[in-house]
Design a protein around this motif. Structure first.
Motif, mmCIF file in Angstrom:
data_model
loop_
_atom_site.group_PDB
_atom_site.id
_atom_site.type_symbol
_atom_site.label_atom_id
_atom_site.label_comp_id
_atom_site.label_asym_id
_atom_site.label_seq_id
_atom_site.Cartn_x
_atom_site.Cartn_y
_atom_site.Cartn_z
ATOM 1 N N VAL A 162 -4.121 0.379 -50.615
ATOM 2 C CA VAL A 162 -4.569 -0.825 -49.915
ATOM 3 C C VAL A 162 -5.896 -1.312 -50.470
ATOM 4 C CG1 VAL A 162 -5.361 -1.720 -47.685
ATOM 5 C CG2 VAL A 162 -3.303 -0.301 -47.809
ATOM 6 N N ARG A 163 -6.839 -0.422 -50.680
ATOM 7 C CA ARG A 163 -8.157 -0.827 -51.197
ATOM 8 C C ARG A 163 -8.040 -1.374 -52.625
ATOM 9 N NH1 ARG A 163 -12.740 0.996 -48.763
ATOM 10 N NH2 ARG A 163 -13.750 1.225 -50.796
ATOM 11 N N ALA A 213 5.042 -0.833 -49.772
ATOM 12 C CA ALA A 213 4.898 0.082 -50.904
ATOM 13 C C ALA A 213 3.425 0.340 -51.202
ATOM 14 C CB ALA A 213 5.602 -0.479 -52.133
ATOM 15 N N VAL A 214 2.612 -0.703 -51.087
ATOM 16 C CA VAL A 214 1.172 -0.569 -51.317
ATOM 17 C C VAL A 214 0.556 0.346 -50.262
ATOM 18 C CG1 VAL A 214 -1.024 -1.813 -51.365
ATOM 19 C CG2 VAL A 214 1.011 -2.815 -52.440
ATOM 20 N N VAL A 215 0.956 0.142 -49.010
ATOM 21 C CA VAL A 215 0.427 0.960 -47.918
ATOM 22 C C VAL A 215 0.867 2.406 -48.084
ATOM 23 C CG1 VAL A 215 0.403 1.295 -45.416
ATOM 24 C CG2 VAL A 215 0.379 -1.021 -46.360
ATOM 25 N N ARG A 216 2.160 2.608 -48.343
ATOM 26 C CA ARG A 216 2.677 3.975 -48.427
ATOM 27 C C ARG A 216 2.089 4.734 -49.609
ATOM 28 N NH1 ARG A 216 2.927 8.096 -47.704
ATOM 29 N NH2 ARG A 216 4.591 9.606 -47.409
ATOM 30 N N ASP A 243 -13.048 -1.065 -55.026
ATOM 31 C CA ASP A 243 -14.236 -1.531 -54.310
ATOM 32 C C ASP A 243 -13.812 -2.534 -53.246
ATOM 33 O OD1 ASP A 243 -15.791 -0.036 -56.092
ATOM 34 O OD2 ASP A 243 -15.840 -1.679 -57.529
ATOM 35 N N CYS A 244 -13.943 -2.149 -51.998
ATOM 36 C CA CYS A 244 -13.441 -2.984 -50.918
ATOM 37 C C CYS A 244 -14.237 -2.722 -49.648
ATOM 38 C CB CYS A 244 -11.957 -2.697 -50.685
ATOM 39 S SG CYS A 244 -11.261 -3.558 -49.269
ATOM 40 N N PRO A 245 -15.184 -3.593 -49.303
ATOM 41 C CA PRO A 245 -15.951 -3.402 -48.071
ATOM 42 C C PRO A 245 -15.129 -3.761 -46.834
ATOM 43 C CG PRO A 245 -16.562 -5.461 -49.112
ATOM 44 C CD PRO A 245 -15.595 -4.787 -50.049
ATOM 45 N N VAL A 293 -10.999 -8.181 -48.246
ATOM 46 C CA VAL A 293 -11.757 -7.080 -47.658
ATOM 47 C C VAL A 293 -10.957 -6.515 -46.488
ATOM 48 C CG1 VAL A 293 -13.993 -8.013 -48.353
ATOM 49 C CG2 VAL A 293 -13.043 -8.634 -46.118
ATOM 50 N N GLN A 294 -11.344 -5.334 -46.027
ATOM 51 C CA GLN A 294 -10.663 -4.724 -44.908
ATOM 52 C C GLN A 294 -11.289 -5.136 -43.584
ATOM 53 O OE1 GLN A 294 -10.814 -0.502 -46.531
ATOM 54 N NE2 GLN A 294 -8.735 -0.521 -45.688
#
Length: 392
Positions: free
Chosen positions: A289-290, A282-285, A266-268, A299-300
């Motif tokens: 990310v969310r 590593a998180v991105v790949r 859950d990430c608005p 949040v993004q």
């Protein structure tokens, strides 16, 4: 590509004379500038036949120091050293193999096998390359490992009831990386077919297309000190059945953490707050990310990019405290840099077609202060955020 070793080279390097020769050559500068002088010295000290092998070994041991712990007496080929797993990463992977019988079916020079043998009940390594097998014997002996070695094809199993570790070759004969799983040696689909139903872990490049990963696998992306190092596909009882994707973030100081797609996401998307956070690669790949944002209360900035924002950054990361922000305009940015007396400028770009080096030349930063400029597409606008990078 480096020097091409043969069996006689390895036997010489394992002898008392070879060990002494490499030790003597290791005192040379061994730099690109000193190359001709180093070669001449090697020929004088070792003789024509084994000079190149001894000198290459001295060079490769120096390269290995920052990657492979305890490898002072090891033997390498250039390609094998490039593909060898860093010790910290190898130990991390080996933790899922503690107490098992393990067969490394592409053992090469034994870098992964050494980490596995330290925690496995019994360990076996095999390879088709006789030169690398001889090097592996030297390296495993130096590591105090009693792992059994055999000359065997990874696609023709020679053990039963073992967990299987495979590290297919990811470079062609010219040293170029192979990204297509079908181009690996051996190919990924053939490995999966041969070891279907077995407990299996396959080391892959982090650029692997995760859409092609089988549904029964857990895909793990691993970074070390902020740099993405590898992906690993876990099968059978080795896989975490609660997750399909995992990011593991390692540090050379021994600290580590991981996150999976089993966690909430859950990430608005909201306007920028006091801090901007760029998640670990590593998180991105791994596409988490969310999930990372939800765990950290962030949040993004935009659902299509990986930059996160919040009132406080997670501990232990390099984050960016926002000083000023607005739409991306070069003229406005030049005035902003002058006002903040910025002379050293880091530029990070995501989702916008901007060359950081070309932009830095146009902005002509001049001053005593250091700053970071984050440029990102938010909605349909290119936004710029002048920040101060801080280690939290």
């Amino acid at each position: 590509m480096g020097y091409s070793f043969d069996v006689d080279d390895v036997q010489y390097l394992r002898s008392a004379a070879g060990r002494a020769a490499v030790a003597e050559l290791s005192a040379l500068p061994l730099t690109a500038r000193s190359r001709f002088a180093d070669v001449a010295a090697a020929r004088r000290q070792v003789g024509e036949r084994f000079a190149a092998a001894a000198l290459e070994t001295a060079v490769l041991r120096r390269k290995a120091e920052s990657k492979l712990e305890g490898s002072a007496g090891w033997l390498f080929t250039d390609a094998a050293l490039q593909q060898a797993t860093a010790s910290v990463v190898a130990r991390h992977r080996a933790q899922r193999l503690v107490g098992r019988d393990v067969h490394d079916v592409t053992c090469s020079i034994g870098a992964d096998l050494a980490a596995v043998a330290a925690v496995a009940r019994r360990s076996v390594g095999s390879d088709l390359d006789r030169v690398r097998l001889l090097m592996a014997r030297q390296n495993l002996d130096a590591a105090g490992s009693g792992a059994v070695l055999a000359e065997a094809d990874a696609l023709r199993p020679v053990t039963r009831d073992t967990a299987v570790l495979a590290d297919p070759a990811r470079r062609d004969d010219g040293g170029r990386r192979r990204w297509n799983p079908a181009d690996l040696v051996p190919p990924l689909d053939e490995l999966l077919a041969v070891y279907s139903g077995r407990d299996l872990v396959v080391k892959c490049a982090p650029g692997l297309d995760f859409a092609a990963v089988p549904d029964d696998a857990e895909a793990e992306v691993v970074s070390l000190d902020g740099q993405v190092r590898e992906a690993a596909l876990w099968f059978g009882s080795l896989a975490d059945r609660t997750a399909r994707r995992r990011a593991s973030v390692l540090r050379s100081d021994g600290s580590a953490w991981s996150i999976t797609d089993a966690e909430p996401d859950d990430c608005p998307s909201e306007d920028v707050r006091e801090w901007i956070v760029d998640p670990d690669g590593a998180v991105v790949r791994a596409g988490l990310v969310r999930h990372y944002a939800a765990r950290q209360g962030l949040v993004q900035l935009d659902p299509r990019i990986a930059y996160l924002t919040g009132d406080a950054p997670p501990p232990g990361v390099r984050a960016f405290r926002v000083l000023e922000h607005g739409r991306f305009h070069e003229k406005t940015l030049r005035a902003l840099l002058r006002r903040h007396e910025v002379g050293r400028l880091e530029i990070l770009v995501r989702g916008v077609d901007v060359d950081p080096d070309a932009l830095r030349r146009k902005l002509k930063p001049k001053g005593a202060q250091e700053a970071s400029l984050v440029i990102a597409r938010v909605g349909d606008q290119a936004m710029a955020y002048l920040c101060r990078a801080e280690r939290t």
